[in-house]
Design a protein around this motif. Structure first.
Motif, PDB file in Angstrom:
ATOM      1  N   UNK A 179      -9.056   7.864  13.347  1.00 60.02           N
ATOM      2  CA  UNK A 179      -8.213   8.635  14.262  1.00 60.02           C
ATOM      3  C   UNK A 179      -6.753   8.190  14.259  1.00 60.02           C
ATOM      4  N   UNK A 180      -6.261   7.917  13.054  1.00 59.33           N
ATOM      5  CA  UNK A 180      -4.825   7.767  12.887  1.00 59.33           C
ATOM      6  C   UNK A 180      -4.219   6.440  13.259  1.00 59.33           C
ATOM      7  N   UNK A 181      -5.026   5.367  13.314  1.00 57.12           N
ATOM      8  CA  UNK A 181      -4.466   4.047  13.585  1.00 57.12           C
ATOM      9  C   UNK A 181      -3.531   4.102  14.796  1.00 57.12           C
ATOM     10  N   UNK A 182      -4.041   4.655  15.875  1.00 53.20           N
ATOM     11  CA  UNK A 182      -3.202   4.945  17.037  1.00 53.20           C
ATOM     12  C   UNK A 182      -3.055   3.766  17.994  1.00 53.20           C
ATOM     13  N   UNK A 183      -3.554   2.610  17.625  1.00 50.20           N
ATOM     14  CA  UNK A 183      -3.349   1.409  18.425  1.00 50.20           C
ATOM     15  C   UNK A 183      -3.231   0.223  17.493  1.00 50.20           C
ATOM     16  N   UNK A 184      -2.778  -0.892  18.034  1.00 50.64           N
ATOM     17  CA  UNK A 184      -2.615  -2.112  17.246  1.00 50.64           C
ATOM     18  C   UNK A 184      -3.979  -2.791  17.122  1.00 50.64           C
ATOM     19  N   UNK A 185      -4.589  -2.651  15.963  1.00 57.46           N
ATOM     20  CA  UNK A 185      -5.951  -3.152  15.765  1.00 57.46           C
ATOM     21  C   UNK A 185      -6.037  -4.653  16.036  1.00 57.46           C
ATOM     22  N   UNK A 186      -5.081  -5.407  15.528  1.00 55.31           N
ATOM     23  CA  UNK A 186      -5.147  -6.866  15.660  1.00 55.31           C
ATOM     24  C   UNK A 186      -4.871  -7.314  17.091  1.00 55.31           C
ATOM     25  N   UNK A 187      -3.756  -6.844  17.663  1.00 52.09           N
ATOM     26  CA  UNK A 187      -3.381  -7.310  19.004  1.00 52.09           C
ATOM     27  C   UNK A 187      -4.393  -6.858  20.051  1.00 52.09           C
ATOM     28  N   UNK A 188      -4.720  -5.570  20.067  1.00 51.93           N
ATOM     29  CA  UNK A 188      -5.649  -5.069  21.077  1.00 51.93           C
ATOM     30  C   UNK A 188      -7.081  -5.512  20.789  1.00 51.93           C
ATOM     31  N   UNK A 189      -7.410  -5.602  19.511  1.00 46.66           N
ATOM     32  CA  UNK A 189      -8.746  -6.057  19.156  1.00 46.66           C
ATOM     33  C   UNK A 189      -8.997  -7.494  19.569  1.00 46.66           C
ATOM     34  N   UNK A 190      -8.019  -8.370  19.325  1.00 46.14           N
ATOM     35  CA  UNK A 190      -8.192  -9.773  19.703  1.00 46.14           C
ATOM     36  C   UNK A 190      -8.195  -9.950  21.221  1.00 46.14           C
ATOM     37  N   UNK A 191      -7.445  -9.112  21.925  1.00 41.52           N
ATOM     38  CA  UNK A 191      -7.487  -9.168  23.384  1.00 41.52           C
ATOM     39  C   UNK A 191      -8.872  -8.758  23.893  1.00 41.52           C
ATOM     40  N   UNK A 192      -9.444  -7.719  23.272  1.00 44.33           N
ATOM     41  CA  UNK A 192     -10.795  -7.294  23.653  1.00 44.33           C
ATOM     42  C   UNK A 192     -11.809  -8.398  23.348  1.00 44.33           C
ATOM     43  N   UNK A 193     -11.646  -9.059  22.212  1.00 42.66           N
ATOM     44  CA  UNK A 193     -12.534 -10.174  21.871  1.00 42.66           C
ATOM     45  C   UNK A 193     -12.404 -11.300  22.896  1.00 42.66           C
TER      46      UNK A 193
END
Length: 213
Positions: A179-193
């Motif tokens: 869906x278009x890389x619409x968020x920062x995968x690394x920053x938001x992903x690591x925050x979710x982790x």
């Protein structure tokens, strides 16, 4: 004129690279070996010299994606006194870093997510399931070690923690890729982790460990 082994390997690699682009643009089901041959600048006969059919080529493309270093992970979680939860969180974060920076990995996983897996492509799906099953078993063993050493919150079992992490990582990467890389995968992903692993930890244990693993 007989081709050298190096030339044959170069042709094979050119076919795999062309298949990656063609399958990404057209989808595996819609793409033909003629499309791949044209993109690679070879004949269909050259493709059949190296691959028996499209499924065989697709499997080779799947196998070209670097997998997590399972042996290293298994060794790390067996180290006496190691903070297993910290290590799992770091490994998941490293995977997000690799995903965000590797266009080859992004294309292959996008192809896999889009694939309809008709009957002739089932061997690829079966291969994915084998790899997934191995990774799930490895994670369950790691979470079981965390529980035995008092790190895992009683609200979680090794199985439920594994599923939560697996589903979160899968959802993050699928959403980002499709869906278009619409968020920062690394920053938001690591925050979710960070938040997920905060829920995994025993409160008492969490107070005694660094904020950053």
């Amino acid at each position: 004129m007989r081709r050298t082994k190096a030339e044959a390997e170069e042709t094979r690699n050119s076919i795999i690279s062309a298949a990656e682009l063609v399958f990404f643009e057209k989808g595996v089901s819609n793409a033909t070996l003629e499309d791949v041959a044209k993109a690679a600048g070879v004949t269909r006969g050259a493709i059949y010299w190296h691959f028996s059919n499209k499924t065989d080529l697709f499997l080779e493309l799947y196998n070209s994606v670097p997998m997590p270093q399972e042996d290293m992970i298994a060794r790390e979680i067996e180290e006496p006194g190691s903070d297993v939860l910290c290590y799992i969180e770091k490994a998941a974060g490293d995977w997000l870093d690799e995903m965000a920076g590797d266009e080859h990995r992004q294309r292959i996983l996008t192809i896999l997510l889009r694939c309809a897996y008709s009957e002739d492509l089932l061997p690829v799906l079966q291969r994915q399931q084998e790899v997934d099953d191995r990774h799930v078993a490895l994670l369950e063993n790691a979470f079981a070690k965390a529980r035995s050493e008092g790190y895992l919150n009683a609200n979680w079992t090794p199985q439920s923690a594994t599923k939560a992490l697996w589903w979160m990582m899968g959802g993050l990467c699928s959403d980002w890729l499709l869906f278009g890389r619409r968020f920062d995968l690394v920053a938001e992903g690591k925050e979710a982790l960070r938040r997920l692993f905060g829920s995994f930890r025993q409160v008492a244990a969490a107070m005694d460990i660094p904020a950053v693993c």
